[in-house]
Design a protein around this motif. Structure first.
Motif, PDB file in Angstrom:
ATOM      1  N   UNK A 327       0.816  -1.212   0.000  1.00 17.59           N
ATOM      2  CA  UNK A 327       0.000   0.000   0.000  1.00 17.59           C
ATOM      3  C   UNK A 327       0.846   1.257   0.000  1.00 17.59           C
ATOM      4  N   UNK A 328       1.918   1.252   0.772  1.00 18.52           N
ATOM      5  CA  UNK A 328       2.807   2.412   0.804  1.00 18.52           C
ATOM      6  C   UNK A 328       3.407   2.695  -0.566  1.00 18.52           C
ATOM      7  N   UNK A 329       3.844   1.654  -1.246  1.00 18.45           N
ATOM      8  CA  UNK A 329       4.442   1.843  -2.574  1.00 18.45           C
ATOM      9  C   UNK A 329       3.415   2.400  -3.551  1.00 18.45           C
ATOM     10  N   UNK A 330       2.191   1.872  -3.518  1.00 14.23           N
ATOM     11  CA  UNK A 330       1.148   2.369  -4.412  1.00 14.23           C
ATOM     12  C   UNK A 330       0.854   3.839  -4.138  1.00 14.23           C
ATOM     13  N   UNK A 331       0.801   4.227  -2.873  1.00 13.25           N
ATOM     14  CA  UNK A 331       0.567   5.631  -2.535  1.00 13.25           C
ATOM     15  C   UNK A 331       1.718   6.513  -3.013  1.00 13.25           C
ATOM     16  N   UNK A 332       2.955   6.063  -2.753  1.00  8.85           N
ATOM     17  CA  UNK A 332       4.119   6.893  -3.068  1.00  8.85           C
ATOM     18  C   UNK A 332       4.361   7.021  -4.568  1.00  8.85           C
ATOM     19  N   UNK A 333       4.093   5.951  -5.315  1.00  3.34           N
ATOM     20  CA  UNK A 333       4.414   5.950  -6.744  1.00  3.34           C
ATOM     21  C   UNK A 333       3.264   6.469  -7.598  1.00  3.34           C
ATOM     22  N   UNK A 334       2.029   6.244  -7.168  1.00  2.00           N
ATOM     23  CA  UNK A 334       0.873   6.567  -8.017  1.00  2.00           C
ATOM     24  C   UNK A 334       0.044   7.727  -7.460  1.00  2.00           C
ATOM     25  N   UNK A 335      -0.386   7.620  -6.207  1.00  3.56           N
ATOM     26  CA  UNK A 335      -1.329   8.608  -5.692  1.00  3.56           C
ATOM     27  C   UNK A 335      -0.697   9.971  -5.446  1.00  3.56           C
ATOM     28  N   UNK A 336       0.365  10.025  -4.652  1.00  2.00           N
ATOM     29  CA  UNK A 336       0.930  11.313  -4.247  1.00  2.00           C
ATOM     30  C   UNK A 336       1.477  12.130  -5.415  1.00  2.00           C
ATOM     31  N   UNK A 337       2.160  11.518  -6.403  1.00  2.00           N
ATOM     32  CA  UNK A 337       2.651  12.329  -7.522  1.00  2.00           C
ATOM     33  C   UNK A 337       1.543  13.022  -8.316  1.00  2.00           C
TER      34      UNK A 337
END
Length: 377
Positions: A327-337
């Motif tokens: 979940x952290x990777x998905x947030x950092x790579x997709x959502x936050x950018x």
């Protein structure tokens, strides 16, 4: 015979045993299980003439680790044959990991009489879990000389040459699996709209490729490790198939099969992204594949060898880590950018609550594993 005692079952498929005399390889004594629980292995070397001998062995444990060692002894033509129990001269180590023994031959001369003083067996575990020298020195008898052994040329003892590479590959494989499973979990449970983004789907494909590639490569690296080959040999078909039929290989092949099921699932996700993640059929299939692949990581290693309780604790620990890390990777790579703060305000609080539970499960299961596997500070 030579008897090797282990505290966990040992696989004989892919095992390598070698007998050296005078620094030259003489034969390959065939190993066999000497106990019903597969924790004792016997081998009968052919001792044809007096001199210094070295017996070397490479076995594969049910926990997926390579175990190896060597035993040096002399054959004295003047010794009187003295039959002895199979376990003679094979005390347990303090750690209780394993032991070895040599029982004098009941045949006519020549007879093995002693191990070389100061040349006790050496041991190597590809995962680094067993300390060097965990095999105890074989008890010496009488006044027989061990000059033939100590004078023999040094022989390279290089099992597990792929250990470092294998560790890196296994770590990369687990991180890839966490991205695939944890990322999918986030999309299904908290952010279905994210499935419409090409970057999110590419991340899942990358996780699938990494998990599947590392699974096959790990199998090849294990085969190369048993044969004493370098990591480059892990791509050879004969090396990859060397351990087929062992528990470890069966688990890895099951993981590969589950990951292959994920290929059409991600293809469906690419065609109908938001509809797929909201579909009960897709969700159920994804749950089975995700839970199954994570579980395979718990069916090898020391937790599996320690029993059902430790295996379930390892499963809980890895499940929590997978949901949290993926979940952290998905947030950092997709959502936050994306910089869509209105979207982030909807997803991040839900993930924070989920992560809190996942980390709590990890912590509790970690303590349980600590108690079951390595009690003590």
């Amino acid at each position: 015979p030579i008897l090797l005692h282990f505290d966990e079952p040992v696989e004989l498929r892919g095992a390598v045993t070698e007998l050296f005399v005078g620094g030259r390889r003489a034969s390959s004594p065939k190993p066999a299980h000497a106990s019903g629980d597969k924790r004792t292995v016997s081998a009968v070397p052919t001792v044809s003439h007096p001199g210094g001998y070295l017996f070397r062995w490479f076995f594969f444990g049910y926990d997926g680790h390579l175990m190896a060692g060597e035993l040096k002894f002399t054959v004295d033509p003047a010794a009187t044959p003295t039959p002895a129990p199979a376990e003679a001269g094979s005390p347990r180590t303090a750690a209780g990991r394993t032991s070895d023994g040599f029982a004098p031959s009941a045949s006519a001369l020549p007879t093995a009489t002693t191990a070389a003083p100061g040349a006790g067996p050496e041991a190597f575990d590809a995962a680094g879990d067993l300390p060097t020298g965990f095999l105890p020195p074989t008890a010496a008898s009488a006044d027989s000389s061990a000059a033939d052994v100590t004078a023999a040329p040094a022989l390279s003892f290089r099992p597990g040459q792929t250990a470092g590479v294998e560790t890196a590959v296994r770590l990369a494989g687990y991180v890839s699996l966490a991205v695939l499973v944890g990322g999918s979990f986030l999309l299904v449970g908290l952010w279905p709209q994210g499935a419409t983004l090409a970057r999110a789907r590419r991340l899942l494909w990358l996780g699938l490729a990494g998990a599947l590639g590392s699974t096959i490569l790990t199998l090849g690296l294990k085969g190369a490790s048993v044969k004493g080959l370098t990591a480059v040999s892990a791509f050879r078909p004969d090396v990859i198939s060397l351990l087929f039929g062992t528990h470890f290989a069966n688990v890895l092949l099951a993981r590969a099969a589950l990951l292959l099921v994920a290929v059409p699932m991600l293809a469906v996700l690419a065609r109908r992204p938001e509809r797929a993640v909201r579909s009960s059929t897709w969700q159920f299939t994804a749950s089975v594949v995700g839970a199954g692949t994570v579980a395979t990581h718990c069916l090898t290693g020391h937790a599996y060898a320690a029993g059902t309780g430790a295996t379930l604790a390892a499963l809980a620990h890895l499940t929590g880590a997978t949901v949290w890390l993926g979940g952290l990777v998905m947030l950092a790579v997709v959502l936050l950018p994306r910089g869509r703060w209105d979207e982030s305000r909807l997803v991040i609080p839900g993930f924070s609550a989920l992560a809190e539970k996942a980390v709590a499960v990890m912590a509790v299961a970690g303590v349980v594993l600590f108690i079951l596997l390595e009690p003590g500070w």
